[in-house]
Design an enzyme around this catalytic site. Structure first.
Site, PDB file in Angstrom:
ATOM      1  N   ASP A   9       8.511  -2.118  -4.735  1.00 50.49           N
ATOM      2  CA  ASP A   9       7.515  -3.625  -4.406  1.00 50.49           C
ATOM      3  C   ASP A   9       7.642  -4.365  -5.984  1.00 50.49           C
ATOM      4  OD1 ASP A   9       5.561  -5.129  -3.202  1.00 50.49           O
ATOM      5  OD2 ASP A   9       3.922  -2.994  -3.670  1.00 50.49           O
ATOM      6  N   GLY A  10       7.830  -5.384  -5.257  1.00 52.48           N
ATOM      7  CA  GLY A  10       7.815  -6.476  -6.171  1.00 52.48           C
ATOM      8  C   GLY A  10       6.603  -7.829  -5.718  1.00 52.48           C
ATOM      9  N   GLU A  47      11.432  -8.301  -4.564  1.00 53.08           N
ATOM     10  CA  GLU A  47      11.319  -7.555  -3.865  1.00 53.08           C
ATOM     11  C   GLU A  47      13.118  -7.283  -4.162  1.00 53.08           C
ATOM     12  OE1 GLU A  47       9.232  -5.837  -1.884  1.00 53.08           O
ATOM     13  OE2 GLU A  47       7.482  -7.138  -1.815  1.00 53.08           O
ATOM     14  N   ASP A  69       7.653  -2.118   1.153  1.00 49.32           N
ATOM     15  CA  ASP A  69       7.147  -2.854   2.528  1.00 49.32           C
ATOM     16  C   ASP A  69       7.655  -4.376   2.746  1.00 49.32           C
ATOM     17  OD1 ASP A  69       6.499  -4.351   0.457  1.00 49.32           O
ATOM     18  OD2 ASP A  69       3.948  -4.035   0.372  1.00 49.32           O
ATOM     19  N   HIS A 125      -0.740  -2.474   0.827  1.00 44.28           N
ATOM     20  CA  HIS A 125      -1.492  -2.501   0.293  1.00 44.28           C
ATOM     21  C   HIS A 125      -2.405  -1.849   1.903  1.00 44.28           C
ATOM     22  CE1 HIS A 125      -1.037  -5.482  -2.082  1.00 44.28           C
ATOM     23  NE2 HIS A 125      -0.459  -6.073  -1.514  1.00 44.28           N
ATOM     24  N   ASP A 135       3.553  -0.836  -6.601  1.00 49.31           N
ATOM     25  CA  ASP A 135       2.145  -2.425  -6.519  1.00 49.31           C
ATOM     26  C   ASP A 135       1.839  -1.900  -7.961  1.00 49.31           C
ATOM     27  OD1 ASP A 135       1.652  -4.743  -5.465  1.00 49.31           O
ATOM     28  OD2 ASP A 135      -0.872  -3.309  -5.588  1.00 49.31           O
TER      29      ASP A 135
END
Length: 146
Positions: A9-10, A47, A69, A125, A135
Protein backbone atom coordinates in the site's frame (compact mmCIF):
# COMPACT_ATOMS: atom_id res chain seq x y z
CA UNK A 1 9.05 -22.30 -5.92
CA UNK A 2 8.43 -20.86 -2.52
CA UNK A 3 4.90 -19.44 -2.05
CA UNK A 4 4.79 -15.83 -0.87
CA UNK A 5 1.78 -13.68 -0.08
CA UNK A 6 2.40 -9.94 -0.30
CA UNK A 7 0.24 -6.95 0.62
CA UNK A 8 1.36 -3.49 -0.50
CA UNK A 9 0.00 0.00 0.00
CA UNK A 10 0.94 3.61 -0.49
CA UNK A 11 -0.18 6.70 1.40
CA UNK A 12 0.21 10.42 0.92
CA UNK A 13 -0.77 13.35 3.13
CA UNK A 14 -1.56 15.86 0.45
CA UNK A 15 -1.08 14.83 -3.15
CA UNK A 16 1.69 15.82 -3.61
CA UNK A 17 2.97 15.86 -0.07
CA UNK A 18 4.79 13.61 2.38
CA UNK A 19 4.16 9.99 1.45
CA UNK A 20 4.89 6.47 2.54
CA UNK A 21 4.80 2.90 1.32
CA UNK A 22 4.21 -0.31 3.25
CA UNK A 23 4.77 -3.99 2.56
CA UNK A 24 3.65 -7.11 4.40
CA UNK A 25 5.38 -10.30 3.20
CA UNK A 26 4.12 -13.69 4.39
CA UNK A 27 6.04 -16.93 3.75
CA UNK A 28 4.46 -19.84 5.56
CA UNK A 29 4.57 -18.95 9.24
CA UNK A 30 7.13 -16.17 8.68
CA UNK A 31 6.24 -12.53 8.25
CA UNK A 32 8.30 -9.49 7.31
CA UNK A 33 7.22 -5.86 7.33
CA UNK A 34 8.83 -3.02 5.38
CA UNK A 35 8.07 0.67 5.09
CA UNK A 36 9.62 3.89 3.91
CA UNK A 37 8.69 7.32 2.73
CA UNK A 38 9.54 10.52 0.92
CA UNK A 39 8.98 14.15 1.86
CA UNK A 40 7.46 15.28 -1.46
CA UNK A 41 5.70 12.64 -3.53
CA UNK A 42 2.31 11.39 -4.72
CA UNK A 43 0.06 8.53 -3.74
CA UNK A 44 0.60 6.74 -7.07
CA UNK A 45 4.38 6.93 -6.69
CA UNK A 46 4.11 5.40 -3.21
CA UNK A 47 1.82 2.61 -4.49
CA UNK A 48 4.44 1.78 -7.15
CA UNK A 49 7.34 2.05 -4.70
CA UNK A 50 5.65 -0.41 -2.33
CA UNK A 51 5.48 -3.09 -5.03
CA UNK A 52 9.06 -2.40 -6.14
CA UNK A 53 10.35 -2.71 -2.57
CA UNK A 54 8.38 -5.92 -2.01
CA UNK A 55 9.88 -7.57 -5.09
CA UNK A 56 13.39 -6.32 -4.24
CA UNK A 57 13.11 -7.93 -0.80
CA UNK A 58 12.84 -11.42 -2.30
CA UNK A 59 16.21 -13.09 -2.92
CA UNK A 60 15.10 -15.92 -5.23
CA UNK A 61 12.26 -16.58 -7.67
CA UNK A 62 8.95 -17.12 -5.88
CA UNK A 63 5.30 -17.83 -6.65
CA UNK A 64 3.71 -14.62 -5.41
CA UNK A 65 0.14 -13.68 -4.65
CA UNK A 66 0.37 -9.90 -4.56
CA UNK A 67 -2.57 -8.01 -3.04
CA UNK A 68 -2.84 -4.29 -3.72
CA UNK A 69 -5.61 -1.73 -3.55
CA UNK A 70 -4.25 0.33 -6.46
CA UNK A 71 -5.94 -0.30 -9.78
CA UNK A 72 -3.41 2.16 -11.24
CA UNK A 73 -0.56 -0.23 -10.42
CA UNK A 74 -2.42 -3.49 -11.10
CA UNK A 75 -3.82 -2.41 -14.46
CA UNK A 76 -0.65 -0.57 -15.36
CA UNK A 77 1.56 -3.64 -15.00
CA UNK A 78 -0.93 -6.21 -16.35
CA UNK A 79 -2.69 -4.24 -19.11
CA UNK A 80 -1.22 -0.87 -20.04
CA UNK A 81 2.55 -1.32 -19.91
CA UNK A 82 2.90 -3.28 -23.15
CA UNK A 83 1.20 -0.45 -25.07
CA UNK A 84 3.25 2.20 -23.29
CA UNK A 85 6.47 0.46 -24.29
CA UNK A 86 5.29 -0.01 -27.90
CA UNK A 87 4.55 3.71 -28.07
CA UNK A 88 7.89 4.79 -26.58
CA UNK A 89 6.50 5.22 -23.05
CA UNK A 90 3.54 7.28 -24.21
CA UNK A 91 -0.10 6.83 -23.22
CA UNK A 92 -2.94 6.16 -25.65
CA UNK A 93 -3.45 9.93 -25.89
CA UNK A 94 0.22 10.47 -26.72
CA UNK A 95 1.16 12.02 -23.36
CA UNK A 96 4.32 10.85 -21.59
CA UNK A 97 3.66 8.09 -19.04
CA UNK A 98 3.66 9.55 -15.51
CA UNK A 99 6.09 7.99 -13.05
CA UNK A 100 8.09 6.46 -15.91
CA UNK A 101 11.13 5.94 -13.67
CA UNK A 102 9.17 3.71 -11.30
CA UNK A 103 7.29 1.92 -14.09
CA UNK A 104 10.61 1.06 -15.75
CA UNK A 105 12.01 -0.23 -12.44
CA UNK A 106 8.92 -2.37 -11.85
CA UNK A 107 8.94 -3.64 -15.43
CA UNK A 108 12.59 -4.66 -15.08
CA UNK A 109 11.99 -6.46 -11.79
CA UNK A 110 9.01 -8.36 -13.18
CA UNK A 111 10.89 -9.29 -16.36
CA UNK A 112 14.15 -10.46 -14.74
CA UNK A 113 13.21 -11.79 -11.29
CA UNK A 114 11.82 -15.17 -12.32
CA UNK A 115 8.80 -14.61 -10.07
CA UNK A 116 5.36 -15.87 -11.02
CA UNK A 117 3.05 -13.09 -9.84
CA UNK A 118 -0.71 -13.29 -9.39
CA UNK A 119 -1.80 -9.62 -9.20
CA UNK A 120 -4.92 -9.34 -7.02
CA UNK A 121 -6.87 -6.17 -6.37
CA UNK A 122 -8.35 -5.81 -2.89
CA UNK A 123 -10.68 -3.04 -1.80
CA UNK A 124 -8.81 -0.64 0.45
CA UNK A 125 -10.05 0.28 3.93
CA UNK A 126 -12.56 -2.56 3.84
CA UNK A 127 -11.28 -4.69 6.71
CA UNK A 128 -8.88 -7.05 4.87
CA UNK A 129 -6.25 -7.69 7.59
CA UNK A 130 -3.27 -7.78 5.19
CA UNK A 131 -4.33 -4.62 3.42
CA UNK A 132 -5.00 -2.86 6.71
CA UNK A 133 -1.51 -3.77 7.95
CA UNK A 134 0.12 -2.57 4.70
CA UNK A 135 -1.84 0.67 5.07
CA UNK A 136 -0.60 1.12 8.65
CA UNK A 137 2.97 0.51 7.49
CA UNK A 138 2.55 3.05 4.67
CA UNK A 139 1.39 5.59 7.24
CA UNK A 140 4.47 4.82 9.35
CA UNK A 141 6.45 5.67 6.22
CA UNK A 142 4.65 9.00 5.96
CA UNK A 143 5.47 9.77 9.61
CA UNK A 144 9.14 8.83 9.08
CA UNK A 145 9.36 11.10 6.02
CA UNK A 146 8.04 14.22 7.75
Amino acid sequence: MEQVVIYTDGACKGNPGPGGWGVLLQMGEHQRELFGGERATTNNRMELQAVIEALRALKRPCAITLHLDSEYVRRGITEWIAGWKRKGWRTASGAPVKNIDLWQQLDGLVATSGHRIDWRWVKGHAGDPGNERADALANQGVDAAR
